[in-house]
Enzyme design. Structure first.
Site, mmCIF file in Angstrom:
data_model
loop_
_atom_site.group_PDB
_atom_site.id
_atom_site.type_symbol
_atom_site.label_atom_id
_atom_site.label_comp_id
_atom_site.label_asym_id
_atom_site.label_seq_id
_atom_site.Cartn_x
_atom_site.Cartn_y
_atom_site.Cartn_z
ATOM 1 N N LYS A 1 0.838 -1.208 0.000
ATOM 2 C CA LYS A 1 0.000 0.000 0.000
ATOM 3 C C LYS A 1 0.870 1.254 0.000
ATOM 4 C CE LYS A 1 -3.767 -2.569 2.039
ATOM 5 N NZ LYS A 1 -4.655 -2.918 3.138
ATOM 6 N N GLN B 1 -5.204 -1.787 9.413
ATOM 7 C CA GLN B 1 -4.935 -3.078 8.779
ATOM 8 C C GLN B 1 -5.464 -4.217 9.653
ATOM 9 O OE1 GLN B 1 -3.761 -3.416 5.706
ATOM 10 N NE2 GLN B 1 -3.708 -5.637 5.752
ATOM 11 N N ASP C 1 -11.265 1.990 3.160
ATOM 12 C CA ASP C 1 -11.489 0.556 2.966
ATOM 13 C C ASP C 1 -12.971 0.291 2.669
ATOM 14 O OD1 ASP C 1 -9.273 -1.196 3.181
ATOM 15 O OD2 ASP C 1 -9.171 -0.909 5.356
#
Ligand code: GUN
Length: 295
Positions: free
Chosen positions: A58, A102, A125
């Site tokens: 990322k 995460q 997300d």
């Protein structure tokens, strides 16, 4: 007799690269106009190797497209309360346009509490209940990243979806469930959702014009479960250990690719299909979050 067809391999790496180039172009334009450069923050807890790899990818993607990024690391002993406070801080930091926590989290921290603490307009997300629900609005806020990536693949390969029978195997909160709603709302497909309580799974999969599988069971979908000419999208990513693999492990999808591909019209490989699209979606969401806050 089963007739072999020539299938089109859906190249998620190529589409992801195309999207990154498009984003880099838009970032360059914003820079030229003196507008805010997108800033993604990444919260990583603990030192799980797979999470570290995902996060490294990322960060690399942010560098590629010219985004600003901040890595925030915490030991896996952090309390839920302290992590919540930190999320509050990032929620209120005007310089951060979008952020992610995460997953997975340590067992003592509730994923639901943490996810719901993230401001929906910074939830790149697309995990919050608000963003899940916003799929059915005319103007969704930030879409769940993996399903968004799947939809982008269908669009960019001009796969016909309207009125088609899409069968989604797996009803998870992060993949199968939002994907099913997106297939109805955005692709106008007729959708069947199968899950672990479904009786006679092949009965459903065999009637799919588009079969999308997000379960995490390598080899679940065998050739006899797939209709001739179906579009097959494999969202499974399971790390399988074995001495036959160069690295000692390999990422496997849910579809028996070798035997299913000859029956398919389009099919995604694993790796290199849906996987690279999740990061592309994360970047698209971060750009959108920035544009919403700083047009
Ligand atoms: N862990 C594995 N995939 C993901 C993802 O897409 N987002 C987050 N936040 N955690 C993950």
């Amino acid at each position: 007799m089963v007739e072999a067809t020539t299938y089109t391999l859906i190249d998620g790496r190529k589409i992801s690269t195309d999207i990154k180039n498009e984003i880099a172009q838009r970032v360059a334009e914003r820079k030229q106009l003196g507008k805010k450069i997108p800033h993604l923050a990444i919260i990583l807890i603990g030192d799980d190797g797979a999470s570290q790899t995902y996060v490294d990818n990322k960060v690399k993607a942010c560098k590629t497209v010219g985004f600003h990024y901040t890595m925030m690391r915490f030991a896996d002993t952090i309390s839920e309360e302290r992590l919540m406070k930190h999320i509050d801080h990032v929620n209120n930091d005007d310089d951060v346009d979008g952020f992610i926590v995460q997953l997975p989290l340590p067992d003592h921290i509730s994923v639901e509490h943490i996810t719901e603490k993230i401001r929906s307009d910074k939830d790149v997300d697309g995990f919050t209940n608000h963003n899940f629900g916003s799929i059915i609005s005319k103007n969704p806020l930030l879409m769940p990243a993996t399903p968004f990536g799947v939809m982008e693949l269908l669009r960019r390969y001009n796969i016909e979806t309207e009125g088609k029978h899409a069968v989604v195997v797996g009803a998870s909160r992060l993949a199968g469930a939002p994907l099913s709603m997106m297939l109805v709302e955005q692709a106008h497909a007729t959708v069947t959702i199968c899950h672990k309580y479904t009786v006679n799974l092949p009965n459903y999969t065999r009637s799919a014009d588009i079969l999308l599988v997000a379960v995490g069971k390598p080899g679940l979908i065998t050739a006899d479960m797939v209709k001739e000419g179906a579009v097959v999208i494999d969202i499974g990513t399971t790390r399988v250990e074995g001495t036959e693999f160069a690295k000692g492990w390999a990422i496997k999808g849910d579809v028996d690719f070798k035997n299913v591909a000859p029956k398919a019209s389009f099919i995604t490989p694993v790796p290199g299909g849906v996987g690279p699209m999740t990061i592309a979606s994360l970047l698209l969401n971060t750009l959108r979050a920035t544009e919403l806050r700083n047009p």
